[in-house]
Write a protein that holds these residues in place. Structure first.
Motif, PDB file in Angstrom:
ATOM      1  N   LYS A  52      47.367  30.684  39.821  1.00 49.80           N
ATOM      2  CA  LYS A  52      48.741  30.146  40.031  1.00 49.80           C
ATOM      3  C   LYS A  52      49.316  31.422  40.927  1.00 49.80           C
ATOM      4  O   LYS A  52      49.480  32.602  40.397  1.00 49.80           O
ATOM      5  CB  LYS A  52      49.490  30.160  39.012  1.00 49.80           C
ATOM      6  CG  LYS A  52      49.229  29.030  37.961  1.00 49.80           C
ATOM      7  CD  LYS A  52      49.327  27.612  38.667  1.00 49.80           C
ATOM      8  CE  LYS A  52      48.886  26.440  37.762  1.00 49.80           C
ATOM      9  NZ  LYS A  52      49.050  25.065  38.426  1.00 49.80           N
ATOM     10  N   PRO A  53      49.670  31.031  42.268  1.00 46.03           N
ATOM     11  CA  PRO A  53      49.973  32.472  43.084  1.00 46.03           C
ATOM     12  C   PRO A  53      51.558  32.611  42.665  1.00 46.03           C
ATOM     13  O   PRO A  53      52.236  31.891  41.966  1.00 46.03           O
ATOM     14  CB  PRO A  53      50.255  31.691  44.670  1.00 46.03           C
ATOM     15  CG  PRO A  53      50.291  30.003  44.197  1.00 46.03           C
ATOM     16  CD  PRO A  53      49.478  29.941  43.082  1.00 46.03           C
ATOM     17  N   LEU A  54      51.952  34.085  42.939  1.00 46.70           N
ATOM     18  CA  LEU A  54      53.144  34.622  42.652  1.00 46.70           C
ATOM     19  C   LEU A  54      53.943  34.831  43.924  1.00 46.70           C
ATOM     20  O   LEU A  54      53.231  35.048  44.969  1.00 46.70           O
ATOM     21  CB  LEU A  54      53.106  35.844  41.993  1.00 46.70           C
ATOM     22  CG  LEU A  54      52.531  35.850  40.619  1.00 46.70           C
ATOM     23  CD1 LEU A  54      52.223  37.251  39.910  1.00 46.70           C
ATOM     24  CD2 LEU A  54      53.506  35.311  39.734  1.00 46.70           C
ATOM     25  N   THR A  55      55.115  34.532  43.695  1.00 45.36           N
ATOM     26  CA  THR A  55      55.992  34.663  45.166  1.00 45.36           C
ATOM     27  C   THR A  55      56.353  36.160  45.003  1.00 45.36           C
ATOM     28  O   THR A  55      56.732  36.517  43.826  1.00 45.36           O
ATOM     29  CB  THR A  55      57.327  33.766  45.028  1.00 45.36           C
ATOM     30  OG1 THR A  55      56.991  32.561  45.208  1.00 45.36           O
ATOM     31  CG2 THR A  55      58.171  34.066  46.253  1.00 45.36           C
ATOM     32  N   PHE A  56      56.624  36.739  46.406  1.00 44.32           N
ATOM     33  CA  PHE A  56      57.360  38.000  46.304  1.00 44.32           C
ATOM     34  C   PHE A  56      58.146  38.037  47.478  1.00 44.32           C
ATOM     35  O   PHE A  56      58.391  37.245  48.306  1.00 44.32           O
ATOM     36  CB  PHE A  56      56.173  39.076  46.643  1.00 44.32           C
ATOM     37  CG  PHE A  56      55.262  39.033  47.806  1.00 44.32           C
ATOM     38  CD1 PHE A  56      55.717  39.652  48.892  1.00 44.32           C
ATOM     39  CD2 PHE A  56      54.147  38.178  47.703  1.00 44.32           C
ATOM     40  CE1 PHE A  56      54.906  39.491  49.913  1.00 44.32           C
ATOM     41  CE2 PHE A  56      53.237  37.992  48.693  1.00 44.32           C
ATOM     42  CZ  PHE A  56      53.572  38.628  49.949  1.00 44.32           C
ATOM     43  N   LEU A  57      59.019  39.167  47.415  1.00 47.32           N
ATOM     44  CA  LEU A  57      60.219  39.214  48.276  1.00 47.32           C
ATOM     45  C   LEU A  57      59.889  40.545  49.477  1.00 47.32           C
ATOM     46  O   LEU A  57      59.418  41.408  48.942  1.00 47.32           O
ATOM     47  CB  LEU A  57      61.466  39.828  47.498  1.00 47.32           C
ATOM     48  CG  LEU A  57      62.046  38.887  46.440  1.00 47.32           C
ATOM     49  CD1 LEU A  57      63.249  39.481  45.849  1.00 47.32           C
ATOM     50  CD2 LEU A  57      62.171  37.502  46.961  1.00 47.32           C
ATOM     51  N   CYS A  58      60.259  39.882  50.563  1.00 42.41           N
ATOM     52  CA  CYS A  58      60.087  41.039  51.478  1.00 42.41           C
ATOM     53  C   CYS A  58      61.496  41.102  52.273  1.00 42.41           C
ATOM     54  O   CYS A  58      62.402  40.545  51.974  1.00 42.41           O
ATOM     55  CB  CYS A  58      59.065  40.621  52.677  1.00 42.41           C
ATOM     56  SG  CYS A  58      57.600  40.492  52.556  1.00 42.41           S
ATOM     57  N   ILE A  68      58.454  43.118  46.511  1.00 45.96           N
ATOM     58  CA  ILE A  68      58.543  43.188  45.020  1.00 45.96           C
ATOM     59  C   ILE A  68      58.365  41.313  44.359  1.00 45.96           C
ATOM     60  O   ILE A  68      58.697  40.473  45.075  1.00 45.96           O
ATOM     61  CB  ILE A  68      59.895  43.423  44.518  1.00 45.96           C
ATOM     62  CG1 ILE A  68      61.233  42.770  44.993  1.00 45.96           C
ATOM     63  CG2 ILE A  68      59.977  44.972  44.416  1.00 45.96           C
ATOM     64  CD1 ILE A  68      62.369  43.171  44.459  1.00 45.96           C
ATOM     65  N   ILE A  69      57.618  41.380  43.151  1.00 42.47           N
ATOM     66  CA  ILE A  69      57.244  40.060  42.871  1.00 42.47           C
ATOM     67  C   ILE A  69      58.584  39.379  42.238  1.00 42.47           C
ATOM     68  O   ILE A  69      59.345  40.135  41.990  1.00 42.47           O
ATOM     69  CB  ILE A  69      56.271  40.120  41.641  1.00 42.47           C
ATOM     70  CG1 ILE A  69      54.893  40.735  42.015  1.00 42.47           C
ATOM     71  CG2 ILE A  69      56.088  38.952  40.837  1.00 42.47           C
ATOM     72  CD1 ILE A  69      54.044  39.731  42.931  1.00 42.47           C
ATOM     73  N   SER A  70      58.597  38.207  42.645  1.00 42.91           N
ATOM     74  CA  SER A  70      59.907  37.608  42.322  1.00 42.91           C
ATOM     75  C   SER A  70      59.479  35.973  41.487  1.00 42.91           C
ATOM     76  O   SER A  70      59.156  34.995  42.298  1.00 42.91           O
ATOM     77  CB  SER A  70      60.746  36.912  43.412  1.00 42.91           C
ATOM     78  OG  SER A  70      61.709  36.307  43.016  1.00 42.91           O
ATOM     79  N   SER A  71      59.485  36.267  40.406  1.00 45.46           N
ATOM     80  CA  SER A  71      59.112  34.932  39.474  1.00 45.46           C
ATOM     81  C   SER A  71      60.121  34.379  38.608  1.00 45.46           C
ATOM     82  O   SER A  71      60.581  35.210  37.875  1.00 45.46           O
ATOM     83  CB  SER A  71      57.827  35.179  38.648  1.00 45.46           C
ATOM     84  OG  SER A  71      57.511  34.091  37.887  1.00 45.46           O
TER      85      SER A  71
END
Length: 217
Positions: free
Chosen positions: A63-69, A140-143
């Motif tokens: 399950k992929p994780l979203t991250f912030l740029c 940064i990871i954003s879940s």
């Protein structure tokens, strides 16, 4: 118990941001506000912290994780951006949109979709997130901060802030409070891996996406 940091929503104090980023570099996991919902996150490059986020959310490695740029140019380091994707993203960034894109080698395998080699990236329209991203120098990871209960439901996303903080106090190292109330609307997800964009999920800001995509169809 987590350390709670209070930050101004528009002008977060740099000294506090520095403390948070130093902790993230050491592998801390945080609960923090975004322009959509409160999120659980960490430094993208901290493998142990990413693994903790997966455990908290009970997410398997496929399950992929979203991250912030921090910006569109920052996204181009972590994803392959086609001309058509660039035009769409330039119009919508920053904002409550998650873009699915082919990942570059900078994206850890623990984060991306292992079969498609894709990743989900956001550029938040949020002063605290941007301050952390600029100071940390890494995405940064954003879940979304919701955890399943015994029935498999996800009640924490709808909790008032005090109860949300209490629910996750023992699970994270850092809690960031910027005086805002937790949002309940998730981001709109756009799959930009092919020439034609595909709307995967209608969320916050969907009306703007619909307006922008109509001339393209």
């Amino acid at each position: 118990m987590a350390t709670i940091y209070s930050l101004h929503p528009q002008n977060p104090q740099q000294r506090t941001i520095d403390e948070i980023c130093n902790a993230l570099r050491r592998g801390s996991v945080m609960l923090y506000p975004t322009d959509t919902v409160y999120a659980i996150g960490c430094d993208l490059n901290s493998k142990s912290a990413v693994e903790r986020v997966r455990q908290l959310k009970q997410l398997s490695n496929d399950k992929p994780l979203t991250f912030l740029c921090s910006s569109l140019s920052n996204i181009s380091e972590y994803a392959i951006v086609s001309d058509s994707a660039y035009r769409i993203m330039k119009h919508l960034i920053p904002g409550p949109y998650t873009f699915l894109l082919p990942a570059t080698k900078l994206v850890p395998k623990l984060v991306m979709n292992p079969k498609r080699k894709t990743t989900g990236i956001r550029v938040p329209d949020h002063a605290v997130c941007q301050a952390i991203l600029q100071t940390l120098g890494n995405p940064i990871i954003s879940s979304s901060a919701h955890l399943p209960d015994e029935e498999g439901e996800f009640p924490t996303l709808k909790l008032e802030k005090a109860k949300l903080f209490d629910a996750l106090d023992k699970s994270v190292d850092i809690i960031i409070d910027d005086d805002s109330d937790p949002g309940v609307e998730v981001s709109t997800i756009l799959d930009l891996t092919e020439e034609e964009p595909v709307v995967v999920r209608k969320g916050l800001g969907w009306e703007e996406v619909e307006h922008w995509l109509t001339p393209l169809s």
